[in-house]
Enzyme design. Structure first.
Site, short mmCIF file in Angstrom:
data_model
loop_
_atom_site.label_atom_id
_atom_site.label_comp_id
_atom_site.label_asym_id
_atom_site.label_seq_id
_atom_site.Cartn_x
_atom_site.Cartn_y
_atom_site.Cartn_z
N HIS A 1 117.14 81.52 -41.98
CA HIS A 1 115.61 81.85 -42.24
C HIS A 1 115.02 80.78 -41.51
O HIS A 1 115.38 79.68 -41.35
CB HIS A 1 115.56 81.78 -43.57
CG HIS A 1 116.06 82.93 -44.55
ND1 HIS A 1 117.44 83.05 -44.97
CD2 HIS A 1 115.48 83.96 -44.79
CE1 HIS A 1 117.76 84.05 -45.37
NE2 HIS A 1 116.29 84.82 -45.35
N ASP B 1 114.96 85.19 -40.38
CA ASP B 1 114.07 85.80 -41.21
C ASP B 1 113.00 85.22 -41.39
O ASP B 1 112.86 83.72 -41.44
CB ASP B 1 114.58 86.57 -42.45
CG ASP B 1 115.91 87.52 -42.13
OD1 ASP B 1 115.89 87.96 -40.88
OD2 ASP B 1 116.42 88.04 -43.13
N ASP B 2 112.00 85.87 -41.63
CA ASP B 2 110.51 85.31 -42.37
C ASP B 2 109.64 84.34 -41.17
O ASP B 2 108.49 84.21 -41.94
CB ASP B 2 111.03 84.36 -43.52
CG ASP B 2 111.63 84.95 -44.64
OD1 ASP B 2 111.83 86.30 -44.40
OD2 ASP B 2 112.25 84.17 -45.39
N HIS C 1 106.19 90.71 -46.82
CA HIS C 1 107.48 90.43 -47.15
C HIS C 1 107.73 91.17 -48.68
O HIS C 1 107.97 90.44 -49.65
CB HIS C 1 107.72 88.54 -47.55
CG HIS C 1 108.82 88.16 -47.53
ND1 HIS C 1 109.74 87.86 -48.69
CD2 HIS C 1 110.16 88.01 -46.41
CE1 HIS C 1 110.97 87.57 -48.25
NE2 HIS C 1 111.04 87.66 -47.07
N HIS D 1 109.72 92.82 -40.62
CA HIS D 1 110.12 92.05 -41.74
C HIS D 1 109.23 92.56 -42.91
O HIS D 1 108.94 91.69 -43.83
CB HIS D 1 110.62 90.92 -41.49
CG HIS D 1 111.38 90.22 -42.79
ND1 HIS D 1 112.79 90.99 -43.23
CD2 HIS D 1 111.34 89.30 -43.57
CE1 HIS D 1 113.59 90.36 -44.05
NE2 HIS D 1 112.56 89.10 -44.36
#
Length: 209
Positions: free
Chosen positions: A178, A35-36, A90, A86
């Site tokens: 992440h 993620d991210d 965020h 995503h």
């Protein structure tokens, strides 16, 4: 210290059965997710580790990071990994009005265009019922997880982070890591050892959908 499940509770999976928590299979496949990102230097390092083990994964990208780092995004795609949405900024779904949340998700979709899959992971795992419903109406599968590495937790050791993964993984597990600066201390230690563990134990790392 905030509470979180490392191994997602079976009751939670049943309660929210419209979300994808794992993908049971007989082929010993597991699904690494990041993620991210994309994030300078860390994304390149992550891709290199995956390539060493011929592992495929899924990157749930923040639209603003794609906009800022298009070359890194292209590297992920070129290496054959799946891209997921995503949100653009965020967003925490619990703290965001549904209209704004959907608009922000669509903005991210523009950045990750031409991807064959419409998969979405809510930041922080927090999403309202109406937000999820509207996203499904737009054709998205909402992807959660079976195993949380907790690499984001700066209070745990890298060794504990690794144990979170290897003690809970099973065929079909969706595992969360992440692709971020904050998590790199743990990720740098955990990812190579996780990939080695999975290979030794006969698991195959595949991308989602």
């Amino acid at each position: 210290m905030k509470f979180y499940w490392i191994k997602t509770n079976a009751f939670l999976k049943k309660m929210f059965s419209n979300y994808v928590w794992d993908i049971p299979n007989k082929g010993n496949s597991v699904y690494l997710t990041f993620d991210d990102g994309p994030t300078p230097e860390i994304t390149q390092w992550t891709l290199l580790q995956l390539k060493k083990y011929n592992a495929k994964a899924t990157f749930f990208c923040i639209g603003n990071n794609v906009d800022t780092n298009p070359e890194l995004f292209n590297l992920i795609v070129q290496d054959g990994h799946t891209i997921g949405n995503h949100t653009y900024n965020h967003l925490n779904g619990w703290k965001t009005k549904t209209e704004e949340y959907i608009k922000n998700t669509k903005l991210c979709e523009v950045q990750i265009k031409n991807q064959k899959s419409k998969i979405f992971r809510p930041p922080y795992g927090k999403i309202k019922f109406q937000q999820a419903k509207k996203l499904r109406q737009l054709g998205y599968k909402i992807i959660m997880w079976d195993v949380l590495s907790a690499d984001f937790d700066t209070l745990i050791t890298p060794e504990n982070c690794l144990n979170n993964v290897i003690s809970n993984v099973q065929s079909g597990s969706i595992i969360v890591f992440h692709d971020s600066v904050k998590c790199f201390k743990n990720l740098e230690y955990v990812l190579p050892k996780t990939l080695d563990f999975l290979k030794i134990n006969g698991y195959k790392c595949e991308a989602l959908f």
